[in-house]
Design an enzyme around this catalytic site. Structure first.
Site, mmCIF file in Angstrom:
data_model
loop_
_atom_site.group_PDB
_atom_site.id
_atom_site.type_symbol
_atom_site.label_atom_id
_atom_site.label_comp_id
_atom_site.label_asym_id
_atom_site.label_seq_id
_atom_site.Cartn_x
_atom_site.Cartn_y
_atom_site.Cartn_z
ATOM 1 N N ARG A 194 -66.505 84.993 60.465
ATOM 2 C CA ARG A 194 -65.511 84.427 59.657
ATOM 3 C C ARG A 194 -64.359 85.457 60.089
ATOM 4 N NH1 ARG A 194 -66.339 81.564 54.541
ATOM 5 N NH2 ARG A 194 -64.154 82.563 53.845
ATOM 6 N N ARG A 220 -54.028 85.890 42.915
ATOM 7 C CA ARG A 220 -54.574 86.678 41.812
ATOM 8 C C ARG A 220 -54.448 88.235 42.025
ATOM 9 N NH1 ARG A 220 -56.061 82.033 42.554
ATOM 10 N NH2 ARG A 220 -57.748 80.790 41.237
ATOM 11 N N LYS A 265 -73.151 81.019 39.872
ATOM 12 C CA LYS A 265 -72.738 80.508 38.356
ATOM 13 C C LYS A 265 -72.958 79.376 37.738
ATOM 14 C CE LYS A 265 -68.818 83.305 40.664
ATOM 15 N NZ LYS A 265 -67.406 82.948 40.874
ATOM 16 N N PRO A 267 -67.077 84.689 33.094
ATOM 17 C CA PRO A 267 -68.514 84.472 33.642
ATOM 18 C C PRO A 267 -68.813 84.462 35.069
ATOM 19 C CG PRO A 267 -67.681 82.643 32.746
ATOM 20 C CD PRO A 267 -66.627 83.541 32.452
ATOM 21 N N GLU A 268 -69.427 85.522 35.616
ATOM 22 C CA GLU A 268 -69.819 85.661 36.890
ATOM 23 C C GLU A 268 -71.424 85.672 36.665
ATOM 24 O OE1 GLU A 268 -67.759 88.697 39.277
ATOM 25 O OE2 GLU A 268 -66.274 88.311 38.133
ATOM 26 N N HIS A 305 -62.122 74.599 20.417
ATOM 27 C CA HIS A 305 -62.472 73.981 21.664
ATOM 28 C C HIS A 305 -63.670 73.358 22.183
ATOM 29 C CE1 HIS A 305 -58.446 75.242 22.464
ATOM 30 N NE2 HIS A 305 -58.827 76.542 22.207
ATOM 31 N N ARG A 357 -60.023 76.764 28.238
ATOM 32 C CA ARG A 357 -59.406 76.501 29.174
ATOM 33 C C ARG A 357 -59.790 75.284 30.103
ATOM 34 N NH1 ARG A 357 -57.828 82.535 31.276
ATOM 35 N NH2 ARG A 357 -59.059 83.298 29.273
#
Length: 289
Positions: A162, A272, A61, A2-3, A99, A119
């Site tokens: 940055r 990732r 989120k 989910p974003e 769950h 999770r």
DNA sequence: CTTTTCTCCTGTATGC
DNA sequence: TGCATACAGGAGAAAA
């Protein structure tokens, strides 16, 4: 995973099925689901019990239910779905999900709200609302691109300052919120920028384009996610199932780039995966990828 | 201070 | 068939 678009669909489901109802009971299974609530799960349950849900809101989120106590006092039940969290509206006699971590009963004896999370990266906590109506515990989370207070120029300046890969900046919820790995890759593909390029080496117009594409692709996903919403199932489990057919780069390793036909490549990034087109998104001057 | 790495967790897929 | 390993990854803590 989910974003922003998936979380927004969940928020809309909560607005339709939970707002206006009064909580009569809360059951939490284990301490982990409320680990971010310092006073513990029992305290959380006690404080939510007998409050009325008056709003369902979202930033990035994160989403939260605005709760009104018997005295009219306001608080927020802050929720994060993590990677696999689901909020389900279920009849009280429905069997427990494998769950299941939290269950909310309502005074109208209507369907329950359940929090299910395989999770267990998701969770919930109680928070106070600040003057802008944002939970105090997420004051470090930047506005997402769909909020009126979203400051596009300010985000560009932060990215410009940055010393890091531009994709890290996109994923940093303190810079701009709502973007995860999937939509970051899609935005970078649309902007034809390699995510490993140094943020401060890109021009302001290019950074602006990346941000605008992030907003655009999330808007498109939201439009599609909204159409697949099921009244009894306040959940969208990631982009799979509806928007994945529209993905140009994410998860498309080896498949032709929709723009130029070059096979999409997969690279390791932050332990990732990142997906990009080698031709449209050259990794020139790409440190620390 | 800024930036990067580590850690939390379990179902699914893959390799030997 | 069974077991070990890799992978998915959001976000905060810890480290650099």
């Amino acid at each position: 995973m989910p974003e922003l678009p998936e979380v927004e669909v969940v928020r809309q489901g909560l607005a339709a099925h939970v707002v206006g109802r009064t909580v009569s009971d809360v059951q939490l299974t284990g301490a982990r689901v409320a680990r971010r609530h310092a006073a513990g799960p029992d305290d959380l349950a006690a404080r939510v019990r007998h409050t009325q849900v008056v709003d369902a809101r979202r930033r990035g989120k994160y989403l939260w239910l605005v709760l009104a106590g018997p005295a009219g006092d306001r608080s927020a039940l802050l929720l994060h779905l993590g990677m696999s969290g689901q909020l389900l509206v279920q009849p009280a006699d429905a069997p427990d999900e494998r769950h299941l971590h939290a269950r909310f009963d309502f005074a109208d004896d209507g369907p329950q709200l359940r929090f299910v999370d395989q999770r267990t990266f998701g969770g919930m906590a109680l928070a106070e609302l600040d003057a802008d109506g944002i939970p105090d515990s997420i004051s470090h989370i930047a506005p997402d691109p769909f909020e009126p207070v979203y400051d596009r120029r300010a985000v560009i300046e932060r990215l410009k300052a940055r010393h890091s890969a531009v994709k890290r900046g996109l994923l940093d919820q303190g810079v701009v919120s709502g973007v995860g790995n999937i939509y970051a890759d899609e935005a970078l593909w649309r902007a034809q920028v390699h995510g490993g390029r140094a943020s401060d080496s890109l021009t302001r117009p290019v950074l602006g384009r990346v941000l605008d594409h992030a907003r655009e692709v999330m808007g498109e996903a939201l439009a599609q996610g909204g159409t697949s919403f099921d009244a009894l199932y306040v959940n969208v489990n990631g982009a799979s199932g509806y928007f994945d057919r529209s993905l140009a780069a994410y998860g498309q390793e080896g498949r032709p780039c929709p723009r130029c036909g070059t096979p999409i490549r997969r690279e390791a990034f932050m332990n990732r995966s990142s997906f990009s087109c080698p031709r449209c998104q050259p990794a020139t001057r790409a440190p620390k990828f």
